[in-house]
Enzyme design. Structure first.
Site, PDB file in Angstrom:
ATOM      1  N   LEU A  12       0.828  -1.208   0.000  1.00 52.36           N
ATOM      2  CA  LEU A  12       0.000   0.000   0.000  1.00 52.36           C
ATOM      3  C   LEU A  12       0.860   1.255   0.000  1.00 52.36           C
ATOM      4  O   LEU A  12       0.569   2.221  -0.694  1.00 52.36           O
ATOM      5  CB  LEU A  12      -0.853   0.038   1.271  1.00 52.36           C
ATOM      6  CG  LEU A  12      -2.186  -0.672   1.230  1.00 52.36           C
ATOM      7  CD1 LEU A  12      -2.709  -0.847   2.644  1.00 52.36           C
ATOM      8  CD2 LEU A  12      -3.193   0.112   0.398  1.00 52.36           C
ATOM      9  N   ASP A  43      11.265   4.012   4.983  1.00 51.99           N
ATOM     10  CA  ASP A  43      11.178   2.564   5.154  1.00 51.99           C
ATOM     11  C   ASP A  43      12.525   2.094   5.662  1.00 51.99           C
ATOM     12  O   ASP A  43      13.433   2.909   5.883  1.00 51.99           O
ATOM     13  CB  ASP A  43      10.799   1.871   3.832  1.00 51.99           C
ATOM     14  CG  ASP A  43      10.006   0.588   4.079  1.00 51.99           C
ATOM     15  OD1 ASP A  43      10.486  -0.254   4.855  1.00 51.99           O
ATOM     16  OD2 ASP A  43       8.907   0.434   3.517  1.00 51.99           O
ATOM     17  N   TYR A  78      -0.999 -11.230  13.991  1.00 49.34           N
ATOM     18  CA  TYR A  78      -1.240  -9.996  13.229  1.00 49.34           C
ATOM     19  C   TYR A  78      -2.620  -9.422  13.575  1.00 49.34           C
ATOM     20  O   TYR A  78      -2.759  -8.233  13.870  1.00 49.34           O
ATOM     21  CB  TYR A  78      -1.153 -10.330  11.738  1.00 49.34           C
ATOM     22  CG  TYR A  78      -1.611  -9.260  10.795  1.00 49.34           C
ATOM     23  CD1 TYR A  78      -0.867  -8.106  10.591  1.00 49.34           C
ATOM     24  CD2 TYR A  78      -2.796  -9.417  10.053  1.00 49.34           C
ATOM     25  CE1 TYR A  78      -1.282  -7.137   9.684  1.00 49.34           C
ATOM     26  CE2 TYR A  78      -3.209  -8.457   9.151  1.00 49.34           C
ATOM     27  CZ  TYR A  78      -2.459  -7.324   8.970  1.00 49.34           C
ATOM     28  OH  TYR A  78      -2.872  -6.365   8.080  1.00 49.34           O
ATOM     29  N   LYS A 107      -3.587  -5.911  15.419  1.00 56.70           N
ATOM     30  CA  LYS A 107      -4.454  -4.886  14.813  1.00 56.70           C
ATOM     31  C   LYS A 107      -5.640  -4.567  15.724  1.00 56.70           C
ATOM     32  O   LYS A 107      -6.030  -3.401  15.853  1.00 56.70           O
ATOM     33  CB  LYS A 107      -4.935  -5.345  13.424  1.00 56.70           C
ATOM     34  CG  LYS A 107      -3.840  -5.348  12.358  1.00 56.70           C
ATOM     35  CD  LYS A 107      -3.290  -3.956  12.105  1.00 56.70           C
ATOM     36  CE  LYS A 107      -2.226  -3.924  11.028  1.00 56.70           C
ATOM     37  NZ  LYS A 107      -1.557  -2.606  10.932  1.00 56.70           N
TER      38      LYS A 107
HETATM   39  N1  SER Z   1      -3.991  -8.738   3.412  1.00 57.12           N
HETATM   40  C1  SER Z   1      -3.783  -8.951   4.796  1.00 57.12           C
HETATM   41  C2  SER Z   1      -3.264 -10.290   5.087  1.00 57.12           C
HETATM   42  O1  SER Z   1      -3.595 -11.203   4.397  1.00 57.12           O
HETATM   43  C3  SER Z   1      -5.064  -8.767   5.549  1.00 57.12           C
HETATM   44  O2  SER Z   1      -5.006  -7.537   6.152  1.00 57.12           O
HETATM   45  O3  SER Z   1      -2.555 -10.461   6.026  1.00 57.12           O
END
Ligand code: SER
Length: 326
Positions: free
Chosen positions: A16, A37, A142, A146
């Site tokens: 992104l 980065d 992950y 989040k």
């Molecule tokens: N695209 C991400 C992932 O697959 C989902 O936020 O980890």
């Protein structure tokens, strides 16, 4: 209130980040956007600074040097990759967020963007039309980072008035950059394989439907949210946004309209487990109501654009697949 908008993008080489940085430079001019980065990336013209976001002093130094007024914090370890080293993933994802929140609070940053994900959902949330306020029971480190991050974003808003805004991205599909380490990433890789006339080994089952979004829609959503008047933002954890939902077999059907001989083997691995707990569609009523969100790209349009752009790119000679910025 500072006069000029000066933007810092952390994680500007990512899937992104690389596209968003370009768009922000169009909007705010090249002098007003600082990309950063872990490693330099020569693919884009503009100011670049190396930042390891686990180093708070380094973020502080760059914010001061450029009089930064907005921070987009895009650096994170994604769902599949994160499972290899759960504790290190938690450390990196949370430490970088705390550093950004603290530097922002201490420097009166106007606005902060923090990306969340459909990975915050798990058992206990409806799989269809999952609402913003569904029970969050993430099964990946992950997703846990989040979900925690969203709550910290809201905390900094409530406690310190820091204007942190956030979107729960679906899987992002784009031709401009390569994703890394996500569960939804098959939906990018599959187009590369089709255009290269190679077989595709799919790590998900053919019928697992996930929420997805075309890159252009994802970038536009981000900028629309960040531009919305502060009073209209009612969700301070993170907004659901929907693009479209599709399964691997639906992508294959679309691709075969252009490449009838395209071969796919289904070899589900641990990522299938991750995907099976994620929603198949998203209720984004709050984003529609608060800042007018509407996606533009359906699967047919996405497939046609992906194939056309990747064909052009491969014809010119394929650049390094690790960092692909068109
Ligand atoms: N695209 C991400 C992932 O697959 C989902 O936020 O980890």
């Amino acid at each position: 209130m500072k006069m000029d908008t000066k933007v810092l993008v952390i994680g500007a080489n990512g899937q992104l980040g690389s596209v968003l940085t370009k768009e922000l430079r169009k909007k705010y001019t090249i002098e007003n956007v600082v990309a950063s980065d872990l490693k330099e990336n020569d693919n884009q013209k503009g100011i670049f600074e190396i930042i390891d976001a686990t180093d708070r002093n380094r973020i502080q130094e760059i914010v001061e040097r450029y009089n930064i007024t907005q921070i987009y914090h895009l650096a994170a370890i994604l769902s599949a990759k994160g499972e290899e080293t759960p504790l290190a993933t938690w450390d990196i994802n949370m430490k970088t967020l705390f550093n950004v929140l603290e530097v922002s609070r201490n420097n009166n940053i106007d606005k902060v963007f923090f990306p969340s994900s459909i990975a915050v959902f798990g058992e206990g949330a409806p799989l269809e039309n999952t609402p913003d306020d569904a029970y969050l029971n993430p099964a990946t480190v992950y997703g846990i980072s989040k979900a925690a991050g969203e709550n910290w974003a809201q905390y900094y808003f409530m406690r310190y008035g820091l204007d942190v805004r956030s979107i729960r991205y679906p899987g992002v599909v784009g031709y401009q950059s390569m994703p890394g380490g996500g569960t939804t990433d098959y939906a990018v890789d599959i187009y590369h394989k089709a255009v290269l006339k190679e077989e595709f080994n799919c790590f998900l089952k053919e019928d697992v439907t996930l929420p997805m979004i075309f890159m252009d829609d994802a970038i536009r959503a981000t900028i629309e949210l960040m531009e919305a008047p502060k009073e209209s933002i009612t969700v301070r954890t993170s907004y659901n946004i929907a693009g479209i939902s599709f399964s691997p077999e639906e992508v294959v059907t679309e691709i075969r309209k252009l490449y009838p001989d395209f071969k796919v083997n289904y070899k589900p691995d641990f990522r299938q487990e991750i995907a099976s707990r994620w929603p198949s569609s998203i209720d984004d009523a709050s984003a529609i109501k608060d800042w007018g969100w509407q996606p533009e790209f359906n699967l047919k349009a996405i497939t046609e654009i992906m194939v056309q752009k990747l064909q052009e790119k491969y014809k010119k000679g394929m650049p390094n697949k690790e960092i692909l910025t068109f």
